[in-house]
Design a protein around this motif. Structure first.
Motif, PDB file in Angstrom:
ATOM      1  N   PHE A  33      10.919 -31.374 -39.251  1.00 61.22           N
ATOM      2  CA  PHE A  33       9.920 -32.296 -39.795  1.00 61.22           C
ATOM      3  C   PHE A  33       8.559 -31.636 -39.872  1.00 61.22           C
ATOM      4  CE2 PHE A  33      12.467 -35.753 -40.492  1.00 61.22           C
ATOM      5  CZ  PHE A  33      13.144 -36.213 -39.372  1.00 61.22           C
ATOM      6  N   THR A  34       8.250 -30.784 -38.880  1.00 61.98           N
ATOM      7  CA  THR A  34       6.951 -30.103 -38.888  1.00 61.98           C
ATOM      8  C   THR A  34       6.840 -29.158 -40.062  1.00 61.98           C
ATOM      9  OG1 THR A  34       7.254 -29.992 -36.499  1.00 61.98           O
ATOM     10  CG2 THR A  34       5.351 -28.861 -37.414  1.00 61.98           C
ATOM     11  N   ILE A  35       7.945 -28.447 -40.350  1.00 63.75           N
ATOM     12  CA  ILE A  35       7.867 -27.376 -41.336  1.00 63.75           C
ATOM     13  C   ILE A  35       7.981 -27.883 -42.768  1.00 63.75           C
ATOM     14  CG2 ILE A  35       9.082 -25.339 -42.161  1.00 63.75           C
ATOM     15  CD1 ILE A  35       9.705 -24.643 -39.346  1.00 63.75           C
ATOM     16  N   VAL A  36       8.892 -28.830 -42.998  1.00 61.21           N
ATOM     17  CA  VAL A  36       9.151 -29.267 -44.370  1.00 61.21           C
ATOM     18  C   VAL A  36       8.230 -30.424 -44.712  1.00 61.21           C
ATOM     19  CG1 VAL A  36      10.883 -30.186 -45.913  1.00 61.21           C
ATOM     20  CG2 VAL A  36      11.548 -28.583 -44.150  1.00 61.21           C
ATOM     21  N   GLU A  37       7.494 -30.271 -45.812  1.00 59.43           N
ATOM     22  CA  GLU A  37       6.578 -31.345 -46.212  1.00 59.43           C
ATOM     23  C   GLU A  37       7.336 -32.476 -46.861  1.00 59.43           C
ATOM     24  OE1 GLU A  37       2.778 -30.808 -48.520  1.00 59.43           O
ATOM     25  OE2 GLU A  37       3.189 -28.792 -47.777  1.00 59.43           O
ATOM     26  N   ASN A  38       6.878 -33.719 -46.596  1.00 56.16           N
ATOM     27  CA  ASN A  38       7.550 -34.895 -47.171  1.00 56.16           C
ATOM     28  C   ASN A  38       9.020 -34.909 -46.804  1.00 56.16           C
ATOM     29  OD1 ASN A  38       5.461 -36.098 -48.405  1.00 56.16           O
ATOM     30  ND2 ASN A  38       5.781 -35.131 -50.383  1.00 56.16           N
ATOM     31  N   CYS A  39       9.292 -34.610 -45.540  1.00 52.11           N
ATOM     32  CA  CYS A  39      10.676 -34.449 -45.123  1.00 52.11           C
ATOM     33  C   CYS A  39      11.488 -35.716 -45.337  1.00 52.11           C
ATOM     34  CB  CYS A  39      10.701 -34.038 -43.652  1.00 52.11           C
ATOM     35  SG  CYS A  39      12.251 -33.317 -43.198  1.00 52.11           S
ATOM     36  N   ASP A  40      10.868 -36.874 -45.077  1.00 54.13           N
ATOM     37  CA  ASP A  40      11.630 -38.125 -45.219  1.00 54.13           C
ATOM     38  C   ASP A  40      12.085 -38.335 -46.644  1.00 54.13           C
ATOM     39  OD1 ASP A  40       9.551 -39.848 -42.832  1.00 54.13           O
ATOM     40  OD2 ASP A  40      11.474 -38.813 -42.612  1.00 54.13           O
ATOM     41  N   ALA A  41      11.181 -38.046 -47.581  1.00 54.09           N
ATOM     42  CA  ALA A  41      11.531 -38.285 -48.984  1.00 54.09           C
ATOM     43  C   ALA A  41      12.535 -37.254 -49.485  1.00 54.09           C
ATOM     44  CB  ALA A  41      10.262 -38.251 -49.830  1.00 54.09           C
ATOM     45  N   ARG A  42      12.325 -35.976 -49.105  1.00 58.52           N
ATOM     46  CA  ARG A  42      13.171 -34.937 -49.685  1.00 58.52           C
ATOM     47  C   ARG A  42      14.491 -34.765 -48.964  1.00 58.52           C
ATOM     48  NH1 ARG A  42       9.214 -30.138 -49.358  1.00 58.52           N
ATOM     49  NH2 ARG A  42      10.948 -28.920 -50.096  1.00 58.52           N
ATOM     50  N   LEU A  43      14.468 -34.823 -47.623  1.00 56.87           N
ATOM     51  CA  LEU A  43      15.699 -34.538 -46.898  1.00 56.87           C
ATOM     52  C   LEU A  43      16.301 -35.774 -46.245  1.00 56.87           C
ATOM     53  CD1 LEU A  43      15.103 -31.182 -45.023  1.00 56.87           C
ATOM     54  CD2 LEU A  43      16.396 -31.585 -47.071  1.00 56.87           C
ATOM     55  N   GLY A  44      15.461 -36.591 -45.610  1.00 56.96           N
ATOM     56  CA  GLY A  44      16.040 -37.709 -44.858  1.00 56.96           C
ATOM     57  C   GLY A  44      16.495 -37.227 -43.490  1.00 56.96           C
ATOM     58  N   GLU A  45      16.677 -38.156 -42.564  1.00 54.34           N
ATOM     59  CA  GLU A  45      16.980 -37.774 -41.188  1.00 54.34           C
ATOM     60  C   GLU A  45      18.297 -37.041 -41.026  1.00 54.34           C
ATOM     61  OE1 GLU A  45      15.249 -41.295 -38.543  1.00 54.34           O
ATOM     62  OE2 GLU A  45      16.613 -39.907 -37.507  1.00 54.34           O
ATOM     63  N   ALA A  46      19.327 -37.498 -41.724  1.00 53.51           N
ATOM     64  CA  ALA A  46      20.658 -36.888 -41.550  1.00 53.51           C
ATOM     65  C   ALA A  46      20.638 -35.436 -42.000  1.00 53.51           C
ATOM     66  CB  ALA A  46      21.689 -37.672 -42.343  1.00 53.51           C
ATOM     67  N   ALA A  47      20.017 -35.199 -43.168  1.00 54.37           N
ATOM     68  CA  ALA A  47      19.995 -33.833 -43.680  1.00 54.37           C
ATOM     69  C   ALA A  47      19.156 -32.943 -42.771  1.00 54.37           C
ATOM     70  CB  ALA A  47      19.438 -33.815 -45.096  1.00 54.37           C
ATOM     71  N   ALA A  48      18.071 -33.493 -42.199  1.00 51.03           N
ATOM     72  CA  ALA A  48      17.228 -32.686 -41.311  1.00 51.03           C
ATOM     73  C   ALA A  48      18.027 -32.295 -40.073  1.00 51.03           C
ATOM     74  CB  ALA A  48      15.974 -33.458 -40.917  1.00 51.03           C
ATOM     75  N   GLU A  49      18.825 -33.206 -39.547  1.00 56.42           N
ATOM     76  CA  GLU A  49      19.648 -32.876 -38.382  1.00 56.42           C
ATOM     77  C   GLU A  49      20.676 -31.815 -38.728  1.00 56.42           C
ATOM     78  OE1 GLU A  49      19.845 -37.145 -36.221  1.00 56.42           O
ATOM     79  OE2 GLU A  49      21.536 -35.777 -35.919  1.00 56.42           O
ATOM     80  N   GLU A  50      21.279 -31.964 -39.916  1.00 55.39           N
ATOM     81  CA  GLU A  50      22.256 -30.958 -40.373  1.00 55.39           C
ATOM     82  C   GLU A  50      21.620 -29.592 -40.450  1.00 55.39           C
ATOM     83  OE1 GLU A  50      24.691 -33.206 -43.673  1.00 55.39           O
ATOM     84  OE2 GLU A  50      24.168 -31.154 -44.276  1.00 55.39           O
TER      85      GLU A  50
END
Lengths: 150, 202
Positions: A89-106
């Motif tokens: 979340f720190t590194i990727v901007e707009n993480c919620d919109a682009r990746l979402g929580e599941a993809a960030a965990e993956e």
């Protein structure tokens, strides 16, 4: 002095560390590189770059293509190696919109698998080995209940 | 954090180096000239990566040494805006937190880029010192007090995001008592999830 090309390509921490190693910098002896270069080496050897190899990095770049991240974000991830989603979340901007929580965990899991952990991990490995040796000492049955009757 | 820069430089090779091979001698001169120096807009030079071409070798009249025009690539420390870097806390005062990377010391976090709200409060243990404390408030509106996280451990690793890099111009005069001039200043922010001392997020 003339600047021909101000930015001839970004370098990951690993590549700089590799280059300094090829010039002869190492933890024990540091005679062949200048003192200022050695300070950079000392800093890099404590980051996640110290255990990485070229295969790890190229492997990771291949696998991360599916997430559509910017080049700078991939560079940040290789340099920092976040094992937890909070790091993503720190590194990727707009993480919620682009990746979402599941993809960030993956992505965080993929990072932990593909890139090696920094040197701070050996303590955990030793504890695992200790557990194994204790488990091996299976208690032997003292007497066989089906022992031959006298 | 690092990138390559291609530059062209005309340098004079002192005669005492002519015993070495040309490449070694030129590299030696380049290192003496550029290593650990800040070049405006390019950053701090860390190392000479490779030499692309060496031309010339003319000796000008009246001079005792040959002059070469060299093209080479230098590894520059030039963080880009938005990069995440881990650095150690070196010092702090009411105007900023100062962080250091070992080879580069002028990283500064101004108060407005600390997590909000932060305060510079007296240390309960040591009356004379004041330190920065982040008041973490939960979303619950009824709760007025939050938990306090202090940023005061010198040498602790802090993760920050690069906000900007500036190359202040060399001052013509400086009073003797002021700090040594910093040719490159990196301004960072820790006002986000995952930033700040690593001990907060483990």
């Amino acid at each position: 002095m003339k600047i021909i090309k101000a930015n001839d390509g970004p370098l990951t921490n690993f590549e700089v560390l590799d280059y300094l190693r090829s010039r002869g910098a190492s933890k024990e002896v540091a005679v062949t590189v200048a003192p200022s270069e050695y300070k950079v080496f000392e800093y890099l050897v404590e980051t996640a770059a110290c255990n990485q190899t070229r295969e790890h990095v190229t492997d990771f770049v291949q696998k991360v293509k599916t997430y559509n991240l910017a080049k700078a974000e991939v560079l940040n991830i290789i340099n920092i190696r976040p094992p937890l989603p909070v790091g993503i979340f720190t590194i990727v901007e707009n993480c919620d919109a682009r990746l979402g929580e599941a993809a960030a965990e993956e992505l965080a899991e993929m990072v932990s698998e593909t890139l090696p952990p920094p040197l701070a991990q050996p303590e955990i490995q030793d504890a695992d080995q200790l557990d194994e040796t204790i488990a091996d000492g299976n208690p032997q049955p003292i007497a066989d209940s089906d022992g031959e009757a006298a | 954090m690092f990138s390559l820069s291609l530059i062209e430089h005309t340098l004079r090779l002192p005669p005492h180096l002519l015993g070495l091979s040309l490449e070694k001698a030129v590299r030696h001169e380049l290192e003496g000239l550029f290593l650990d120096k800040v070049i405006a807009k390019l950053g701090l030079c860390v190392s000479v990566y490779d030499i692309r071409s060496i031309n010339g070798g003319f000796i000008f009249p009246g001079d005792g040494a040959p002059t070469y025009t060299v093209r080479c690539r230098l590894i520059m420390f030039r963080p880009f805006v938005g990069e995440i870097i881990d650095a150690k806390l070196k010092d702090y005062d009411e105007n900023s937190l100062r962080l250091s990377l070992g080879f580069f010391d002028d990283i500064c976090i101004p108060p407005h880029l600390l997590p909000t709200p932060s305060h510079f409060w007296p240390d309960p243990e040591n009356r004379n010192r004041r330190r920065w404390v982040w008041e973490y408030q939960t979303d619950d509106e009824n709760q007025t007090s939050g938990s306090m996280f202090a940023i005061d451990e010198i040498g602790a690793t802090i993760r920050f995001k690069v906000q900007s890099i500036s190359y202040p111009s060399i001052p013509l005069e400086q009073p003797n008592s002021s700090k040594p001039f910093a040719p490159m200043v990196v301004t960072g922010s820790i006002d986000n999830d995952g930033l700040g001392p690593l001990s907060w997020w483990e």
